[in-house]
Enzyme design. Structure first.
Site, PDB file in Angstrom:
ATOM      1  N   VAL A 105       0.815  -1.217   0.000  1.00 14.86           N
ATOM      2  CA  VAL A 105       0.000   0.000   0.000  1.00 14.86           C
ATOM      3  C   VAL A 105       0.849   1.267   0.000  1.00 14.86           C
ATOM      4  O   VAL A 105       0.375   2.330  -0.370  1.00 14.86           O
ATOM      5  CB  VAL A 105      -0.995   0.006   1.186  1.00 14.86           C
ATOM      6  N   LYS A 106       2.091   1.167   0.447  1.00 16.03           N
ATOM      7  CA  LYS A 106       3.026   2.299   0.474  1.00 16.03           C
ATOM      8  C   LYS A 106       2.409   3.561   1.069  1.00 16.03           C
ATOM      9  O   LYS A 106       2.636   4.652   0.567  1.00 16.03           O
ATOM     10  CB  LYS A 106       3.572   2.567  -0.930  1.00 16.03           C
ATOM     11  N   ARG A 107       1.621   3.414   2.140  1.00 15.64           N
ATOM     12  CA  ARG A 107       1.030   4.585   2.766  1.00 15.64           C
ATOM     13  C   ARG A 107       2.073   5.330   3.588  1.00 15.64           C
ATOM     14  O   ARG A 107       3.113   4.748   3.965  1.00 15.64           O
ATOM     15  CB  ARG A 107      -0.145   4.180   3.674  1.00 15.64           C
ATOM     16  N   THR A 131       3.452  -2.349   3.271  1.00 15.09           N
ATOM     17  CA  THR A 131       4.586  -1.494   2.936  1.00 15.09           C
ATOM     18  C   THR A 131       4.231  -0.050   3.289  1.00 15.09           C
ATOM     19  O   THR A 131       3.069   0.348   3.186  1.00 15.09           O
ATOM     20  CB  THR A 131       4.911  -1.576   1.431  1.00 15.09           C
TER      21      THR A 131
ATOM     22  N   ASP B 109       4.075   5.517  -6.244  1.00 14.20           N
ATOM     23  CA  ASP B 109       4.506   4.176  -6.654  1.00 14.20           C
ATOM     24  C   ASP B 109       5.007   4.234  -8.100  1.00 14.20           C
ATOM     25  O   ASP B 109       4.843   5.241  -8.787  1.00 14.20           O
ATOM     26  CB  ASP B 109       3.352   3.176  -6.496  1.00 14.20           C
TER      27      ASP B 109
END
Lengths: 306, 306
Positions: A105-107, A131, B109
């Site tokens: 999710v790369k938050r 993530t 991303d």
């Protein structure tokens, strides 16, 4: 504890491969789309059903040979609420089959917001790890740790990403090393807060396969961290590129491959052997090949070091 | 074009305030929760209905005095698919009422994934702009520009955030200035790709109100960028702190306040004047006070400069 269970499973399966379940409707076999559209129509619901059928087919073929799947949330988020349903439905199915589920999710946001992201993902019974992005600083990462401990979950912090432009910010030279080395220092420091019996930490790092020399340095800088390694396969990194991500125990890294595995049935390597009806078998064949290549490379690395 | 329409609206309303619709179920008036739970039960659906009723009430009271609302997606995402429904339903309602909708998603991303996030938000008819995270580099930002142009949308790139720990990465000293100055250089460069007739760009920057001296420098470094300014109100920044975010035209910044506005009915300032049934009127009163304080501060700044 997340990390100990995952390391155990990697040893059991003898496979550090992670399959990226990033379905794209345009690449999904026609027969699955027909099935889904016949029920729901060719609309968002139909598309999401097709994505789910596709994922389920893959999971059924790979659950007994891999330890984890990674779901890139954007491929689901693109379809709004329906997409999220399928995201969690896929996670639940993988979990039932005994596979670890990493939500990519790369938050990254201030503490109050981080707690809401933690509620969304780390508190969800079918998500094992997420993530996160470190740009906003350590106080935006620490809020996840409570839920990690309480629910036995994991965190992978972006350190050096696999894309071409990753150097724009991450490679800037500071008076304390490159930016990503500063991030690695922080990750290493907080990784000690959640060390498992395995000697590894439930806080890991995202380190792109496409920069093997960087991986070599980072491997030393974050000895307790499992590396979640993107960039293998469709993004161009080879088996040689990833060996630096592993430590002297032949552990310490999980290697993600998405497109190259899940759409293997379309590749010249496999399309003659498998029809679109056998797309999941092609994915399995690609995973097995990937597993063997990686394991051979790890063994060779150990031999060189002896 | 996004930016020209927004600047026009800010001038019309004489109000650079953005209301952050970040509802927290524990702070929502009981009568709204009772209404929602009576229909759906005290479950995720009931909670999400309460969030929506709350948002709708606020929008009804402020739509004619503000230009934009900002929805922090995590407060919705925490409730999964139901939460996303309410996120978009709120965005749609605000849009119908003629307010700009900024989705505070802070995504970031690789290009292929960025395109999916763009599909999720910039291609959505009720979202006007999103926030994005630059840690992964310029090639993770550029994919949004096609949709921005095609659909007339905006982008706000994190440069210097409002939280205490923002300096951990953003303030690192590089051989080309601080990290956030490097980001600002990139933002300024690409902001010229989407310049409007107003002289401003549809690519803006997130600059925290809590670092006024930094804002002063960044204001010069990114002359075409609208600043989306968090940190005012509940996070501690005052009206004095934000004046450096505005340019010599008294424009160039929109100031977000979330908790202090939407939960104004609970604050000592307003709780004697407004009951919980009048929570939205309290929010309106807080916005009007905030508007006047900011405008006075801008006028004073102009007088000092003359």
């Amino acid at each position: 504890m997340f990390i100990d269970n995952l390391i155990e499973k990697i040893k059991d399966k003898k496979n550090p491969t992670v399959v990226g379940l990033d379905p794209r409707i345009e690449s999904i076999p026609k027969f699955l789309k027909d099935m889904a559209y016949n029920i729901h129509g060719e609309n968002v619901k139909g598309i999401c059903e097709a994505l789910y059928l596709f994922n389920k087919g893959i999971i059924d073929e790979i659950y007994n040979i891999v330890s984890a799947v990674k779901l890139q949330v954007a491929f689901y988020e693109a379809y709004g609420a329906e997409g999220f349903k399928v995201f969690f439905k896929t996670a639940e199915y993988a979990k039932e089959k005994g596979i670890f589920v990493i939500a990519d999710v790369k938050r990254g946001d201030i503490a109050d917001v981080a707690k809401m992201y933690s509620k969304a993902y780390l508190q969800h019974k079918s998500i094992d790890a997420i993530t996160v992005n470190p740009y906003m600083g350590e106080d935006t990462i620490l809020p996840y740790i409570d839920d990690m401990i309480k629910f036995g979950k994991g965190l992978f912090i972006l350190v050096k990403t696999s894309n071409k432009g990753s150097g724009d910010i991450q490679d800037l030279k500071t008076n304390k090393g490159l930016v990503y080395e500063n991030v690695a220092e922080m990750v290493n420091r907080i990784s000690k807060m959640v060390l498992g019996k395995s000697g590894y930490s439930s806080i890991g790092a995202v380190v792109g396969a496409t920069y093997p020399e960087v991986a070599k340095i980072l491997r030393k800088q974050m000895p307790y961290c499992l590396f979640l390694v993107p960039g293998y396969g469709a993004q161009g990194a080879t088996v040689d590129d990833i060996k630096n991500c592993f430590d002297n125990n032949g552990l310490g890294a999980i290697i993600n491959s998405s497109r190259k595995v899940i759409f293997a049935y379309k590749s010249p390597n496999w399309s003659e052997l498998y029809s679109e009806y056998e797309y999941a078998k092609a994915a399995r064949a690609e995973v097995l090949m990937m597993r063997d290549m990686i394991n051979n490379s790890i063994i060779k690395k150990k031999q060189i070091m002896m």
